[in-house]
Design a protein around this motif. Sequence first.
Motif, PDB file in Angstrom:
ATOM      1  N   THR A 182      13.434   5.200  -8.905  1.00  0.00           N
ATOM      2  CA  THR A 182      13.503   3.824  -8.416  1.00  0.00           C
ATOM      3  C   THR A 182      12.690   3.666  -7.133  1.00  0.00           C
ATOM      4  N   LEU A 183      12.908   4.578  -6.198  1.00  0.00           N
ATOM      5  CA  LEU A 183      12.170   4.474  -4.940  1.00  0.00           C
ATOM      6  C   LEU A 183      10.669   4.652  -5.177  1.00  0.00           C
ATOM      7  N   GLY A 184      10.318   5.603  -6.020  1.00  0.00           N
ATOM      8  CA  GLY A 184       8.909   5.850  -6.304  1.00  0.00           C
ATOM      9  C   GLY A 184       8.263   4.630  -6.929  1.00  0.00           C
ATOM     10  N   LEU A 185       8.977   3.999  -7.846  1.00  0.00           N
ATOM     11  CA  LEU A 185       8.439   2.806  -8.514  1.00  0.00           C
ATOM     12  C   LEU A 185       8.269   1.669  -7.518  1.00  0.00           C
ATOM     13  N   ALA A 186       9.272   1.481  -6.671  1.00  0.00           N
ATOM     14  CA  ALA A 186       9.191   0.400  -5.679  1.00  0.00           C
ATOM     15  C   ALA A 186       8.006   0.618  -4.746  1.00  0.00           C
ATOM     16  N   LEU A 187       7.892   1.832  -4.245  1.00  0.00           N
ATOM     17  CA  LEU A 187       6.799   2.102  -3.307  1.00  0.00           C
ATOM     18  C   LEU A 187       5.443   2.004  -4.004  1.00  0.00           C
ATOM     19  N   ALA A 188       5.365   2.468  -5.236  1.00  0.00           N
ATOM     20  CA  ALA A 188       4.098   2.395  -5.964  1.00  0.00           C
ATOM     21  C   ALA A 188       3.689   0.943  -6.151  1.00  0.00           C
ATOM     22  N   ASN A 189       4.661   0.094  -6.476  1.00  0.00           N
ATOM     23  CA  ASN A 189       4.343  -1.325  -6.631  1.00  0.00           C
ATOM     24  C   ASN A 189       3.841  -1.931  -5.338  1.00  0.00           C
ATOM     25  N   MET A 190       4.452  -1.534  -4.228  1.00  0.00           N
ATOM     26  CA  MET A 190       4.002  -2.068  -2.933  1.00  0.00           C
ATOM     27  C   MET A 190       2.589  -1.619  -2.623  1.00  0.00           C
ATOM     28  N   LEU A 191       2.327  -0.356  -2.939  1.00  0.00           N
ATOM     29  CA  LEU A 191       1.010   0.182  -2.586  1.00  0.00           C
ATOM     30  C   LEU A 191      -0.072  -0.278  -3.555  1.00  0.00           C
ATOM     31  N   ASN A 192       0.343  -0.838  -4.688  1.00  0.00           N
ATOM     32  CA  ASN A 192      -0.645  -1.253  -5.675  1.00  0.00           C
ATOM     33  C   ASN A 192      -1.151  -2.665  -5.371  1.00  0.00           C
ATOM     34  N   ARG A 193      -1.319  -2.966  -4.132  1.00  0.00           N
ATOM     35  CA  ARG A 193      -1.847  -4.274  -3.740  1.00  0.00           C
ATOM     36  C   ARG A 193      -2.884  -4.036  -2.684  1.00  0.00           C
ATOM     37  N   ASN A 194      -3.642  -5.070  -2.425  1.00  0.00           N
ATOM     38  CA  ASN A 194      -4.649  -4.929  -1.387  1.00  0.00           C
ATOM     39  C   ASN A 194      -4.131  -5.480  -0.078  1.00  0.00           C
ATOM     40  N   PHE A 195      -4.014  -4.640   0.894  1.00  0.00           N
ATOM     41  CA  PHE A 195      -3.652  -5.134   2.225  1.00  0.00           C
ATOM     42  C   PHE A 195      -4.088  -4.106   3.244  1.00  0.00           C
ATOM     43  N   ARG A 196      -4.138  -4.560   4.491  1.00  0.00           N
ATOM     44  CA  ARG A 196      -4.619  -3.652   5.512  1.00  0.00           C
ATOM     45  C   ARG A 196      -3.604  -2.555   5.779  1.00  0.00           C
ATOM     46  N   GLY A 197      -4.054  -1.341   6.002  1.00  0.00           N
ATOM     47  CA  GLY A 197      -3.141  -0.245   6.310  1.00  0.00           C
ATOM     48  C   GLY A 197      -2.637   0.481   5.087  1.00  0.00           C
ATOM     49  N   ARG A 198      -3.133   0.084   3.911  1.00  0.00           N
ATOM     50  CA  ARG A 198      -2.636   0.702   2.694  1.00  0.00           C
ATOM     51  C   ARG A 198      -2.879   2.218   2.679  1.00  0.00           C
ATOM     52  N   ALA A 199      -4.103   2.584   3.058  1.00  0.00           N
ATOM     53  CA  ALA A 199      -4.450   4.009   3.036  1.00  0.00           C
ATOM     54  C   ALA A 199      -3.551   4.795   3.988  1.00  0.00           C
ATOM     55  N   PHE A 200      -3.265   4.163   5.123  1.00  0.00           N
ATOM     56  CA  PHE A 200      -2.417   4.844   6.103  1.00  0.00           C
ATOM     57  C   PHE A 200      -1.018   5.084   5.551  1.00  0.00           C
ATOM     58  N   TYR A 201      -0.426   4.028   4.988  1.00  0.00           N
ATOM     59  CA  TYR A 201       0.921   4.175   4.427  1.00  0.00           C
ATOM     60  C   TYR A 201       0.943   5.240   3.340  1.00  0.00           C
ATOM     61  N   ARG A 202      -0.104   5.193   2.519  1.00  0.00           N
ATOM     62  CA  ARG A 202      -0.142   6.125   1.421  1.00  0.00           C
ATOM     63  C   ARG A 202      -0.150   7.571   1.931  1.00  0.00           C
ATOM     64  N   MET A 203      -0.936   7.782   2.973  1.00  0.00           N
ATOM     65  CA  MET A 203      -1.025   9.124   3.523  1.00  0.00           C
ATOM     66  C   MET A 203       0.330   9.555   4.108  1.00  0.00           C
ATOM     67  N   ALA A 204       0.957   8.624   4.836  1.00  0.00           N
ATOM     68  CA  ALA A 204       2.246   8.957   5.441  1.00  0.00           C
ATOM     69  C   ALA A 204       3.281   9.265   4.364  1.00  0.00           C
ATOM     70  N   LEU A 205       3.262   8.447   3.316  1.00  0.00           N
ATOM     71  CA  LEU A 205       4.302   8.596   2.298  1.00  0.00           C
ATOM     72  C   LEU A 205       4.105   9.843   1.439  1.00  0.00           C
ATOM     73  N   ILE A 206       2.882  10.342   1.406  1.00  0.00           N
ATOM     74  CA  ILE A 206       2.606  11.504   0.578  1.00  0.00           C
ATOM     75  C   ILE A 206       2.959  12.802   1.314  1.00  0.00           C
ATOM     76  N   LEU A 207       3.164  12.682   2.617  1.00  0.00           N
ATOM     77  CA  LEU A 207       3.361  13.873   3.450  1.00  0.00           C
ATOM     78  C   LEU A 207       4.465  14.828   2.952  1.00  0.00           C
ATOM     79  N   PRO A 208       5.634  14.301   2.575  1.00  0.00           N
ATOM     80  CA  PRO A 208       6.679  15.243   2.128  1.00  0.00           C
ATOM     81  C   PRO A 208       6.241  16.129   0.971  1.00  0.00           C
ATOM     82  N   TRP A 209       5.267  15.653   0.201  1.00  0.00           N
ATOM     83  CA  TRP A 209       4.793  16.450  -0.920  1.00  0.00           C
ATOM     84  C   TRP A 209       3.801  17.494  -0.438  1.00  0.00           C
TER      85      TRP A 209
END
Lengths: 332, 286, 423
Positions: free
Chosen positions: A123-150
């Motif tokens: 559920t969380l992965g789907l929600a975050l993926a949907n948020m990141l699947n849009r164009n907005f400023r800072g997307r790359a940054f969020y993506r990098m931060a969110l991938i860190l635990p992996w």
Amino acid sequence: MAVHTSRTAAQAAGDGTDVARGRGRGGLKRALATHWYAWAMVAPVVLVLGVIIGWPLVRGVYLSLTDANERNVARTIGANTIEASYSFVGLDNYTAVLSDPVFWQRLVWTVLWTVVCVSVTFTLGLALANMLNRNFRGRAFYRMALILPWAVPGFVSVFAWRFLFNRDNGILNKVLEGGGIGAIPWLDDPTWAKLSVITVNVWLGVPFMMVALLGGLQSIPGELYEAAEMDGASAWQRFRHITLPGLRAVSMTVILLSTIWTFNMFPVIFLLTRGGPGDSTEILVTQAFREAFVSSPRDFAGSATWGVLILALLMIFALVYRRSLRKQGEVW
Amino acid sequence: MTATTSAPSARKRGERSPLASVALHATLIAASVIAVFPVLWVLLTSLKPAKDAISTDFVKDPTLENYRYLVESTSFFTWFGNSVLVAGVTTVLGVFIAATTGYAVSRFKFPGMRPLMWTLLVTQMFPMAILIVPLYNLMGQLGLLNQPLGLIITYLTIAVPFCAWMMKGFFDTIPVEIDESGRVDGLNPFGTFWRLILPLARPGLAVTAFYSFITAWGEVAYASAFMVGDDNLTLAGGLQTFVTQYTANWGPMTAASVLIAIPAAIFFVFAQRHLVAGMTAGATKG
Amino acid sequence: MRRGIAATALVAALALAATACGGDKNDGGSTDAGGELSGTVTWWDTSNDTEKATFQKIAESFTAKHPKVTVKYVNVPYGDAQNKVKNAFSSGADAPDVIRADVGWVADFASLGYLDKVPDATAKKVDAEFLPAAAASGKYENQMYAVPQVIDTLGLFYNKKMLADAGVQPPTTLEELKTASAKIKEKTGKTGLYLRGDDSYWFLPLIYGEGGDLVDAKNKTVTVDGPAGVKAFKAARDLVASGAAVTNSTDGYQNMQTAFKTGQVAMMINGPWAIKDTYAGEQFTDKANLGVAPVPAGSAKAGGPQGGHDLAVYAGSKNRAAAHAFVEYLSSQDVQTQVTKELSLLPTRTAAYEQPDVKANQMVQFFKPAVDKAVERAWIPENGSLFDPLKVEYTKAVTGAATPEDAAKSAGAEFRKILKGWK
């Protein structure tokens, strides 16, 4: 696919080289002539799996039917060689494990742990993926931060969490106490400890889900959404009727993988709580490890029994999964 | 009527109201903080003096003392080397052994294929619990306990089925027409695989190798059971010696964590796009 | 990665060959014609972080006496050591020649055939010159497999200043402990006692205090679920539930030391191995502030478990002559005296207590009488394995997750699974 051979294949024991056995000589020759290159290509894997998985597996099953433990297996100490003296005991180990409430307690908790972890992670992965699947400023940054635990090796993160969770000296409780809320016994209370291990596992698992689902989202053609919008579909309807079906294939795969990983998730439990407090967070695999390597004398037969039972459970799961795949028309 | 139809069309798809935008960013910031904080805290702790490891200050007398201790007084680099050796050799062998199988099950229909696929799937879900005791006894008899080679062989039980499975997904994405062109040119299936398919599948091989590497890199159970003595531990085992029932050297522990995490994290950041593409190729077709 | 595969395969093959060869190191040495010892002796020591530097120094100075022997000192954390030693002994590869074994492990290792008997001459000396209780811990089926290194028991560590501020004396019984804790809480706001909740060794003084024991080895009977056991579980729960003590079920040892060293709690139960670490705490910069008293008595008596460490030689060692000489050196009177002087650990040699350095040591003055009265455990192979299932039940009882009665019952059932055929 492979319709003409499917019956033979289904009857085969699960080993590629066994398949041709039992057919007529002519059939074997013809099969060899047509399929020799395919068989040659899979030979290395069949061989390696046979030796390093097949043999230990057979031995594991055999051990589970004996009373083998540390004291009676063969061993060599310097010049002394001690012969094996364990004996065949039939299904005694299985009776003992299955009639012990411990097994059922572990099973209930393991299933609960798997279901909760996988569903929350998904559920969380789907929600975050949907948020990141849009164009907005800072997307790359969020993506990098969110991938860190992996990106951080799992055992490092688990130690980090243990450090944060320490009841007396961990930062989480210091912050809570500073905020006027009392300390929470993160790893000291059976219920909290269960929540804590789930939290850590979800934290570890979300990035993988997110990344995989994001890939799935990006492969859904944008025209579908445009057409739906044109037809006046609401955001929810678009999600329900375009996004979810579009993610079906990738979801099936990640849920399968995630289920297997979580069911067998040894490091989180072992490094965070060692199954404690008491035995409240012990799952099936950590229990089997405990039988074989923590308890003394090491109960090899008991551990093998647990292993066989765990494998049986997973096989049942895989069968159900394969059946549902078939229903969708995917065959192999 | 006009009002209701013009409202959505005034904004292009993908645009949001300011409120939705704030909510989006707030959620993502919260999620990012949760994702980053534990790792950040480890980094900050590693820079505090060892005796203040449990202090709640974000920064306190910054020092590299923990790193120096780690380098000078522990076997950190030995562990690191062991981990690189074991994970590296496992990956290379795993990819090498599994490549042709991935290709064969992707392209050919042959008797034994379904049971093989089934075996590959099931072995991936093998709990270490079933294999650990027989493997332990086997390694003991062969004198391979406590040896990197023993651990490599053990990890191949995970890596081989995984690599075969994953590479099948990648080979599936390569058009069959390429195989046909090879056949027309008179290449046998091995030639086609080696000359035409393998070069095209290189990104897939890299991704497979990467996943197989990090799996071996982060493995705990076999490493804890099979490897003993300071010189033979891998990182997963070595770090456990810092935090045991009776000791908690959080200072060097966090410093070691940082040194392990940095290369992995940098690699991830750069390789991210490939990994995403590779994973979904493997996943959607798997 | 152009010609990648072939090249990497080659590298892999080479690496494999290298690792395979690396396995068979020959560190065997022996005595040469003149009877001089040589070769390498690997010692796995389990002492804690504050003690290990001293032991490493002592171990390495063995070379001064035997220049041809190289000592390889390896510190293995105590918590993992029993397992790691077993793994190493059963595989034989890179196994240590000498280990420092907890007294509870000796019978286990010996019964598995892992230990080399102590040479007769040494064994005779041990019987004659060592404390009888210590010497007994190295024996299995009337054979001596290990030489005692240190002996210990648990005691009540207290912060003199905090007790004085609250106006209480060191408690001698659990009842007094509860009253004292209430006073401490009232006067200073701190908690009285830290009780280990995640290690069942700390359960022993409680069950001994009620006049019970885990097992009765003579009659092959499990006694942990008897009336004394139930009372002991009750007492443990009562200490926590009444607020007299705090506990943890993970990272307990470290939290206990931190809490005591920083003055969060006024008392803890611990052994001599913790003395040096405790002195490093901010509350004990003046060493005189640390007091140690016997463990508080239960309804029957006061009793701590007899503990300690023995030195044993691996039966598969390639260098047994040097290994036995090394053990003898480590348990010599000079070394024992030096260890006591630097670490306040208790010697196992009777005569060592006459040495001025030992006699003058305050901690020895306290712990020696306590050790003399300590309860000797049953030296059965299963000794070490009882703690794991007991820990599960003890934690449950202390944290209130199970009733004392249920905890005692489950512990008894688990014990009977391990001790096959016992009542």
